[in-house]
Design a protein around this motif. Structure first.
Motif, PDB file in Angstrom:
ATOM      1  N   SER A  54       0.823  -1.207   0.000  1.00 57.37           N
ATOM      2  CA  SER A  54       0.000   0.000   0.000  1.00 57.37           C
ATOM      3  C   SER A  54       0.861   1.262   0.000  1.00 57.37           C
ATOM      4  N   SER A  55       1.897   1.285   0.824  1.00 60.12           N
ATOM      5  CA  SER A  55       2.706   2.498   0.964  1.00 60.12           C
ATOM      6  C   SER A  55       3.449   2.861  -0.311  1.00 60.12           C
ATOM      7  N   THR A  56       3.873   1.855  -1.068  1.00 59.25           N
ATOM      8  CA  THR A  56       4.589   2.153  -2.308  1.00 59.25           C
ATOM      9  C   THR A  56       3.644   2.659  -3.398  1.00 59.25           C
ATOM     10  N   ARG A  57       2.336   2.625  -3.112  1.00 61.73           N
ATOM     11  CA  ARG A  57       1.350   3.090  -4.087  1.00 61.73           C
ATOM     12  C   ARG A  57       0.498   4.248  -3.589  1.00 61.73           C
ATOM     13  N   THR A  58       0.259   4.290  -2.268  1.00 63.74           N
ATOM     14  CA  THR A  58      -0.620   5.333  -1.716  1.00 63.74           C
ATOM     15  C   THR A  58       0.043   6.179  -0.636  1.00 63.74           C
ATOM     16  N   GLY A  59       1.191   5.709  -0.121  1.00 58.61           N
ATOM     17  CA  GLY A  59       1.836   6.430   0.978  1.00 58.61           C
ATOM     18  C   GLY A  59       1.277   6.083   2.337  1.00 58.61           C
ATOM     19  N   ILE A  60       0.370   5.105   2.404  1.00 55.46           N
ATOM     20  CA  ILE A  60      -0.258   4.706   3.668  1.00 55.46           C
ATOM     21  C   ILE A  60       0.159   3.268   4.012  1.00 55.46           C
ATOM     22  N   PRO A  61       0.643   2.972   5.230  1.00 54.08           N
ATOM     23  CA  PRO A  61       0.764   3.845   6.403  1.00 54.08           C
ATOM     24  C   PRO A  61       2.183   4.385   6.637  1.00 54.08           C
ATOM     25  N   ARG A 155      25.967   1.732   0.963  1.00 60.77           N
ATOM     26  CA  ARG A 155      27.303   1.810   1.558  1.00 60.77           C
ATOM     27  C   ARG A 155      27.676   0.540   2.308  1.00 60.77           C
ATOM     28  N   TRP A 156      26.795  -0.458   2.275  1.00 56.26           N
ATOM     29  CA  TRP A 156      27.127  -1.763   2.851  1.00 56.26           C
ATOM     30  C   TRP A 156      26.416  -2.842   2.044  1.00 56.26           C
ATOM     31  N   PHE A 157      26.418  -4.072   2.516  1.00 54.73           N
ATOM     32  CA  PHE A 157      25.980  -5.191   1.678  1.00 54.73           C
ATOM     33  C   PHE A 157      24.472  -5.309   1.519  1.00 54.73           C
ATOM     34  N   LEU A 158      23.676  -4.457   2.166  1.00 50.69           N
ATOM     35  CA  LEU A 158      22.236  -4.469   1.931  1.00 50.69           C
ATOM     36  C   LEU A 158      21.923  -4.034   0.499  1.00 50.69           C
ATOM     37  N   GLY A 159      22.612  -3.005   0.036  1.00 53.46           N
ATOM     38  CA  GLY A 159      22.331  -2.444  -1.281  1.00 53.46           C
ATOM     39  C   GLY A 159      21.290  -1.330  -1.192  1.00 53.46           C
ATOM     40  N   LYS A 160      21.232  -0.520  -2.219  1.00 44.74           N
ATOM     41  CA  LYS A 160      20.256   0.578  -2.277  1.00 44.74           C
ATOM     42  C   LYS A 160      18.933   0.017  -2.768  1.00 44.74           C
ATOM     43  N   ILE A 161      18.144  -0.531  -1.830  1.00 43.41           N
ATOM     44  CA  ILE A 161      16.927  -1.224  -2.248  1.00 43.41           C
ATOM     45  C   ILE A 161      15.690  -0.333  -2.214  1.00 43.41           C
ATOM     46  N   TYR A 162      15.755   0.817  -1.530  1.00 41.52           N
ATOM     47  CA  TYR A 162      14.590   1.695  -1.483  1.00 41.52           C
ATOM     48  C   TYR A 162      15.043   3.138  -1.250  1.00 41.52           C
ATOM     49  N   TYR A 163      14.114   4.063  -1.428  1.00 38.50           N
ATOM     50  CA  TYR A 163      14.411   5.474  -1.178  1.00 38.50           C
ATOM     51  C   TYR A 163      13.112   6.212  -0.871  1.00 38.50           C
ATOM     52  N   TYR A 164      13.245   7.359  -0.194  1.00 40.68           N
ATOM     53  CA  TYR A 164      12.112   8.238   0.058  1.00 40.68           C
ATOM     54  C   TYR A 164      12.168   9.401  -0.939  1.00 40.68           C
ATOM     55  N   PRO A 165      11.086   9.679  -1.649  1.00 39.49           N
ATOM     56  CA  PRO A 165      11.087  10.817  -2.590  1.00 39.49           C
ATOM     57  C   PRO A 165      11.431  12.132  -1.893  1.00 39.49           C
ATOM     58  N   GLU A 166      10.944  12.276  -0.645  1.00 44.34           N
ATOM     59  CA  GLU A 166      11.257  13.465   0.145  1.00 44.34           C
ATOM     60  C   GLU A 166      11.904  13.013   1.450  1.00 44.34           C
ATOM     61  N   PRO A 167      13.221  13.207   1.619  1.00 39.76           N
ATOM     62  CA  PRO A 167      13.920  12.776   2.832  1.00 39.76           C
ATOM     63  C   PRO A 167      13.284  13.358   4.086  1.00 39.76           C
ATOM     64  N   GLY A 168      13.249  12.541   5.135  1.00 43.34           N
ATOM     65  CA  GLY A 168      12.621  12.956   6.386  1.00 43.34           C
ATOM     66  C   GLY A 168      13.574  13.623   7.346  1.00 43.34           C
ATOM     67  N   VAL A 169      13.044  14.010   8.507  1.00 43.43           N
ATOM     68  CA  VAL A 169      13.812  14.795   9.476  1.00 43.43           C
ATOM     69  C   VAL A 169      14.749  13.946  10.331  1.00 43.43           C
ATOM     70  N   HIS A 170      14.484  12.635  10.421  1.00 44.17           N
ATOM     71  CA  HIS A 170      15.320  11.778  11.266  1.00 44.17           C
ATOM     72  C   HIS A 170      16.363  11.057  10.410  1.00 44.17           C
ATOM     73  N   PHE A 171      17.476  11.711  10.194  1.00 43.21           N
ATOM     74  CA  PHE A 171      18.562  11.163   9.376  1.00 43.21           C
ATOM     75  C   PHE A 171      18.056  10.677   8.018  1.00 43.21           C
ATOM     76  N   GLY A 172      17.136  11.441   7.460  1.00 45.14           N
ATOM     77  CA  GLY A 172      16.594  11.119   6.142  1.00 45.14           C
ATOM     78  C   GLY A 172      15.324  10.296   6.164  1.00 45.14           C
ATOM     79  N   VAL A 173      14.922   9.809   7.338  1.00 41.54           N
ATOM     80  CA  VAL A 173      13.727   8.961   7.465  1.00 41.54           C
ATOM     81  C   VAL A 173      12.536   9.808   7.915  1.00 41.54           C
ATOM     82  N   PRO A 174      11.420   9.784   7.183  1.00 41.63           N
ATOM     83  CA  PRO A 174      10.233  10.543   7.602  1.00 41.63           C
ATOM     84  C   PRO A 174       9.615   9.961   8.876  1.00 41.63           C
ATOM     85  N   ILE A 175       9.038  10.830   9.678  1.00 40.65           N
ATOM     86  CA  ILE A 175       8.367  10.389  10.906  1.00 40.65           C
ATOM     87  C   ILE A 175       7.205   9.460  10.566  1.00 40.65           C
TER      88      ILE A 175
END
Length: 265
Positions: A54-61, A155-175
């Motif tokens: 849902s979140s990857t399509r609607t932003g919820i939750p 920057r480690w072995f997880l890989g760049k698997i996801y991203y936020y279109p608009e970086p959040g306030v907590h080290f780039g993570v939205p609340i």
């Protein structure tokens, strides 16, 4: 054959996820029984997947974010969601549940062996809302450490698997992401409590050994993510996580050491 090949690749690509998953199955099978473990895992995984889908399509939750698909062909996906991502939620929520039990279950000791901790593992207590709500809080706290380092997966072995279109306030993570984790936890434990209340009763026992394994799983995930955080050169993020968990760790150690007043029997 293609599915089997991708499954093998997934295990080889994310071995730490499956080690944590195995620890969850081992501990939960002894703490709440195999049937309840199965329901707990299936319910949490379905809720997590639906919310990610849902979140990857609607932003919820969780708020808006997108998987890059950079690891397709290297690991299993369900639609656009990596299997290992939604599969992580059951063991993270279970480990958080064990932490809540360690804090709130009545402890038992005997006059002949003071300080030897035991846990009064009553169904009414372990499925009550105080423990469930505290489990959700521990669940969200854990993601406060996990998500900032996962966001820097390139920057480690997880890989760049996801991203936020608009970086959040907590080290780039939205609340909103952390609110979403709370929603997943609340819905999953609510559904699990509904199902558990309709399952046959099982003998009550001291579940302390399995409970300790669950708490160890929580700290294994925590230490793993903190170690990676410092390893990739993010001391501020890592130090923030360490400082957040210092009082929590001190309290749980005091409880597990039997230093809090128990019910003497």
């Amino acid at each position: 054959m293609e599915f089997l090949s991708l499954l093998i690749k997934t295990i080889a690509f994310r071995p730490y996820v499956f080690v944590f998953l195995a620890a969850f199955l081992f501990s939960a099978g002894r703490l709440i029984g195999r049937r309840r473990t199965g329901y707990f895992m299936i319910i949490t995984w379905i809720v997590a997947f639906v919310c990610e889908f849902s979140s990857t399509r609607t932003g919820i939750p969780f708020g808006w974010y997108h998987y890059t698909g950079s690891t397709m062909g290297q690991e299993l996906y369900m639609s656009d969601v990596p299997l290992m991502d939604s599969l992580s939620f059951p063991f993270l929520l279970y480990a958080s549940y064990c932490m809540a039990l360690a804090f709130l279950l009545p402890s038992i000791t005997t006059r002949s062996s003071p300080g030897l901790i035991g846990m009064e593992f009553q169904l009414a207590i372990r499925t009550g809302w105080p423990i469930m709500l505290l489990a959700i809080l521990f669940f969200v706290f854990l993601d406060v450490v996990i998500d900032p380092v996962a966001l820097r997966g390139d920057r480690w072995f997880l890989g760049k698997i996801y991203y936020y279109p608009e970086p959040g306030v907590h080290f780039g993570v939205p609340i909103a992401n952390y609110i979403g984790w709370g929603v997943v936890g609340f819905v999953a434990v609510g559904l699990y409590r509904f199902v558990e209340g309709r399952l046959p009763a099982e003998p009550q026992a001291d579940g302390s050994p399995a409970l300790l394994i669950g708490c160890a799983l929580y700290y294994a995930v925590l230490v793993f993510n903190l170690a990676v955080t410092f390893w990739i050169g993010e001391p501020l993020i890592g130090t923030t996580g360490v400082l957040m968990y210092l009082p929590i760790t001190a309290l749980v150690l005091v409880k597990l050491a039997g230093r809090l007043p128990p019910d003497v029997r």
